[in-house]
Design a protein around this motif. Sequence first.
Motif, PDB file in Angstrom:
ATOM      1  N   ASP A  45       0.392  -1.315  -0.405  1.00 14.17           N
ATOM      2  CA  ASP A  45       0.094  -0.097  -0.239  1.00 14.17           C
ATOM      3  C   ASP A  45       0.581   0.966   0.297  1.00 14.17           C
ATOM      4  O   ASP A  45       1.056   1.968  -0.711  1.00 14.17           O
ATOM      5  N   LEU A  46       2.255   1.044   0.930  1.00 18.33           N
ATOM      6  CA  LEU A  46       3.102   2.311   0.918  1.00 18.33           C
ATOM      7  C   LEU A  46       3.575   2.751  -0.610  1.00 18.33           C
ATOM      8  O   LEU A  46       3.086   4.131  -1.137  1.00 18.33           O
ATOM      9  N   VAL A  47       3.146   1.786  -1.595  1.00 19.37           N
ATOM     10  CA  VAL A  47       4.262   1.503  -2.679  1.00 19.37           C
ATOM     11  C   VAL A  47       2.721   2.927  -4.038  1.00 19.37           C
ATOM     12  O   VAL A  47       3.274   3.415  -4.062  1.00 19.37           O
ATOM     13  N   ALA A  48       1.602   1.941  -3.553  1.00 21.31           N
ATOM     14  CA  ALA A  48       0.569   2.501  -4.293  1.00 21.31           C
ATOM     15  C   ALA A  48       0.269   3.871  -4.274  1.00 21.31           C
ATOM     16  O   ALA A  48      -0.441   4.550  -5.004  1.00 21.31           O
ATOM     17  N   PHE A 189       3.792 -12.795  -3.877  1.00 21.81           N
ATOM     18  CA  PHE A 189       2.670 -12.376  -5.503  1.00 21.81           C
ATOM     19  C   PHE A 189       1.698 -11.763  -5.230  1.00 21.81           C
ATOM     20  O   PHE A 189       1.818 -10.943  -6.139  1.00 21.81           O
ATOM     21  N   SER A 190       1.151 -11.762  -3.952  1.00 23.61           N
ATOM     22  CA  SER A 190       0.076 -10.788  -3.572  1.00 23.61           C
ATOM     23  C   SER A 190       1.062  -9.208  -3.184  1.00 23.61           C
ATOM     24  O   SER A 190       0.029  -8.386  -3.077  1.00 23.61           O
ATOM     25  N   PHE A 191       2.507  -9.889  -3.159  1.00 24.17           N
ATOM     26  CA  PHE A 191       2.601  -7.670  -2.849  1.00 24.17           C
ATOM     27  C   PHE A 191       2.390  -7.680  -4.400  1.00 24.17           C
ATOM     28  O   PHE A 191       2.443  -5.821  -4.294  1.00 24.17           O
ATOM     29  N   LEU A 192       2.386  -7.862  -5.089  1.00 28.06           N
ATOM     30  CA  LEU A 192       2.036  -6.534  -6.352  1.00 28.06           C
ATOM     31  C   LEU A 192       0.705  -7.229  -6.638  1.00 28.06           C
ATOM     32  O   LEU A 192       0.871  -5.820  -7.002  1.00 28.06           O
ATOM     33  N   TRP A 193       0.295  -8.327  -6.008  1.00 24.94           N
ATOM     34  CA  TRP A 193      -1.550  -7.797  -6.073  1.00 24.94           C
ATOM     35  C   TRP A 193      -1.860  -6.844  -5.285  1.00 24.94           C
ATOM     36  O   TRP A 193      -2.711  -6.029  -5.886  1.00 24.94           O
ATOM     37  N   LEU A 194      -1.727  -6.680  -4.122  1.00 24.37           N
ATOM     38  CA  LEU A 194      -2.081  -6.022  -2.937  1.00 24.37           C
ATOM     39  C   LEU A 194      -2.212  -4.478  -3.626  1.00 24.37           C
ATOM     40  O   LEU A 194      -2.713  -3.112  -3.827  1.00 24.37           O
ATOM     41  N   ILE A 195      -0.668  -3.907  -4.084  1.00 32.82           N
ATOM     42  CA  ILE A 195      -0.674  -2.683  -4.983  1.00 32.82           C
ATOM     43  C   ILE A 195      -1.090  -2.112  -6.473  1.00 32.82           C
ATOM     44  O   ILE A 195      -1.832  -1.432  -6.255  1.00 32.82           O
ATOM     45  N   LEU A 196      -1.728  -3.575  -7.435  1.00 31.93           N
ATOM     46  CA  LEU A 196      -2.762  -2.831  -7.542  1.00 31.93           C
ATOM     47  C   LEU A 196      -4.077  -2.938  -7.039  1.00 31.93           C
ATOM     48  O   LEU A 196      -4.899  -2.192  -7.350  1.00 31.93           O
ATOM     49  N   LEU A 197      -4.801  -3.633  -6.043  1.00 31.18           N
ATOM     50  CA  LEU A 197      -5.993  -3.791  -5.537  1.00 31.18           C
ATOM     51  C   LEU A 197      -5.869  -2.165  -4.125  1.00 31.18           C
ATOM     52  O   LEU A 197      -6.856  -1.863  -4.604  1.00 31.18           O
ATOM     53  N   SER A 198      -4.413  -1.939  -3.981  1.00 31.79           N
ATOM     54  CA  SER A 198      -4.615  -0.340  -3.450  1.00 31.79           C
ATOM     55  C   SER A 198      -4.941   0.363  -4.338  1.00 31.79           C
ATOM     56  O   SER A 198      -5.959   1.187  -3.951  1.00 31.79           O
ATOM     57  N   LYS A 199      -4.650   0.628  -5.829  1.00 33.69           N
ATOM     58  CA  LYS A 199      -5.047   1.467  -6.508  1.00 33.69           C
ATOM     59  C   LYS A 199      -7.037   1.368  -6.641  1.00 33.69           C
ATOM     60  O   LYS A 199      -7.511   1.843  -7.046  1.00 33.69           O
ATOM     61  N   ILE A 200      -6.708  -0.132  -7.004  1.00 39.48           N
ATOM     62  CA  ILE A 200      -8.201  -0.190  -7.558  1.00 39.48           C
ATOM     63  C   ILE A 200      -9.090   0.193  -6.385  1.00 39.48           C
ATOM     64  O   ILE A 200     -10.273   0.916  -7.023  1.00 39.48           O
ATOM     65  N   SER A 201      -9.126  -0.257  -5.170  1.00 40.35           N
ATOM     66  CA  SER A 201     -10.021  -0.059  -4.371  1.00 40.35           C
ATOM     67  C   SER A 201     -10.181   1.789  -3.964  1.00 40.35           C
ATOM     68  O   SER A 201     -10.384   2.029  -3.020  1.00 40.35           O
ATOM     69  N   ALA A 202      -8.985   2.616  -4.271  1.00 43.64           N
ATOM     70  CA  ALA A 202      -8.742   4.046  -3.987  1.00 43.64           C
ATOM     71  C   ALA A 202      -9.136   4.556  -5.168  1.00 43.64           C
ATOM     72  O   ALA A 202     -10.060   5.564  -4.866  1.00 43.64           O
TER      73      ALA A 202
END
Length: 214
Positions: A45-48, A189-202
């Motif tokens: 999330d920090l990266v996102a 793998f979920s590190f990269l997925w959570l970056i995407l999820l963080s951006k989508i959910s924002a």
Amino acid sequence: LESIVGLRAGATIALPGFEPLNLLFSRRPFVAAFVVCAIKASMADLVAQKSEISKSSSEVTDQATKKSFEKRRNLAFLMYGGAYQGCFQELLFNRFFPILFGTSNSAFTAAKKVMFDMLVISPLLCLPVAYIFKAAAFGQTFDRGVKHYLDDVKNHKLLKKYWCVWAPVQCCTFTVVPEHLRITFIACFSFLWLILLSKISAKTPNDGAVKMTE
């Protein structure tokens, strides 16, 4: 598959210099899962957020409308990572799934686990929980979190993106990865997925729901 990779389900990998970590993951799986997944989710999330802030700074000149780091959003991902992706998935994949589908790591058994995960666990539990954690962190209602999730499924193709990433990963998880390292493998793998999820959910929901902001 076992003959190719030389592993069996539940096997212990001896990595030189990593014996203490190997023992931790074997003997304290829930503690290890919580710590690894909580830190991973927070960092993702920090990266996102840093990416969003940088983009906002370059596009917006008004200081009042520029994005800033949202601590509660990051806390939501930290708790979601540790509690759900760490402890609950350790319980689900390494305790519940063997009872439901057996302990074999054959292709047929793995296929059943992956299908159940993709079509039942993910859309009905995994993804909604992330939005509910985020809603709670922002002092919003359970219903608001669920509505935000459904909006992202409908308007931002959330489930399709999830399946494209996780179906292949979970095939590996349930065939060649030793049981005590599965959650850590998923976390990579979920590190990269959570970056995407963080951006989508924002993103602002299109159904009239208010965006989760601090």
